[in-house]
Design a protein around this motif. Structure first.
Motif, PDB file in Angstrom:
ATOM      1  N   LYS A 242      -2.013   5.023  11.713  1.00  0.00           N
ATOM      2  CA  LYS A 242      -2.651   4.800  10.674  1.00  0.00           C
ATOM      3  C   LYS A 242      -1.820   3.911   9.391  1.00  0.00           C
ATOM      4  O   LYS A 242      -2.317   3.115   8.996  1.00  0.00           O
TER       5      LYS A 242
ATOM      6  N   PHE B 222       1.209   5.407   0.835  1.00  0.00           N
ATOM      7  CA  PHE B 222       0.924   6.260   2.016  1.00  0.00           C
ATOM      8  C   PHE B 222       1.943   7.569   1.608  1.00  0.00           C
ATOM      9  O   PHE B 222       3.109   7.285   0.940  1.00  0.00           O
TER      10      PHE B 222
ATOM     11  N   PRO C  39       0.867  -1.296   0.134  1.00  0.00           N
ATOM     12  CA  PRO C  39      -0.182  -0.035  -0.136  1.00  0.00           C
ATOM     13  C   PRO C  39       1.007   1.265  -0.027  1.00  0.00           C
ATOM     14  O   PRO C  39       1.846   1.165   0.678  1.00  0.00           O
TER      15      PRO C  39
ATOM     16  N   LEU D 191      -2.785  -0.144   8.209  1.00  0.00           N
ATOM     17  CA  LEU D 191      -2.816  -0.191   6.878  1.00  0.00           C
ATOM     18  C   LEU D 191      -2.177  -1.254   6.481  1.00  0.00           C
ATOM     19  O   LEU D 191      -2.321  -2.311   5.619  1.00  0.00           O
TER      20      LEU D 191
END
Length: 224
Positions: free
Chosen positions: A108, A13, A11, A112
């Protein structure tokens, strides 16, 4: 969200780090990357790990690997912790943490990447928020997750093993080989099962065909 698996795209970010703000995929660029998490700053096992990684930065650089840590504290704590890491690590050799450490106070990014320790009630901060599991992600230049490892809080990570896996992955991507148990760079490798015997003789002139038809080994000369 479901756990990340090998072969998933890591992911992307945005984050604040000790080296400034980053966009993760942009920061990786055309390199490999190792993202490794820590439950919190000023923790003893992680202090030894970050020092070891700093001392071995050249081993990762020559493999085109970028390093980035993540911990559930803010940048102010990170900066103070880096001073401790460098000071303690100096007893083993010159230690200078230059790779970025992500500030993840709100968890966060840890959420994730499914790195929160939801199971261990003792692994929580003063506010009751779970700390991160001590996880390692090896990510290739295509941003694909190639390795994940999760360590208990009591056990320091083995970066010789992590480097060994990087060597195996990089050679396998280039040469159509796999690596056997306890393999280290420079030792014989296994010809990939997708390579037919006749092709194996061409690709690997020193190939050895064993009694087991699915096992074919060969030396592999590679530059450092």
């Amino acid at each position: 969200m479901p756990s990340l698996r090998l072969g998933n795209i890591a992911p992307d970010f945005e984050a604040e780090t000790t080296a400034g703000p980053i966009k993760f995929h942009e920061w990786i660029g055309n390199s490999w990357a190792i993202l490794f998490s820590h439950p919190g700053d000023f923790t003893p096992v992680c202090t030894t790990e970050l020092g070891e990684v700093a001392r071995r930065a050249g081993d990762f650089t020559k493999r085109n690997v970028k390093l980035i840590g993540i911990s559930a504290n803010g940048l102010k704590d990170h900066s103070k912790w880096v001073e401790d890491i460098n000071d303690f690590g100096a007893r083993y050799g010159p230690t200078n943490v230059e790779f970025p450490i992500i500030a993840d106070e709100d968890r966060k990014i840890s959420t994730l990447y499914d790195m929160l320790d939801e199971q261990d009630a003792t692994n929580r901060d003063a506010k009751g928020l779970p700390f991160t599991i001590r996880t390692v992600f090896v990510i290739d230049p295509k941003k694909v997750i190639r390795l994940t490892l999760a360590y208990p809080a009591s056990t320091g990570r083995n970066f010789d093993e992590i480097l060994r896996v990087v060597d195996s992955l990089q050679l396998g991507d280039k040469h159509r080989i796999t690596t056997p148990v306890n393999w280290n760079k420079g030792e014989d490798v296994i010809v990939h099962p997708s390579v037919a015997n006749d092709e194996a003789k061409v690709l690997f002139p020193e190939v050895t065909f064993h009694k087991q038809p699915y096992l074919r080994t060969t030396p592999l000369k590679v530059s450092e």
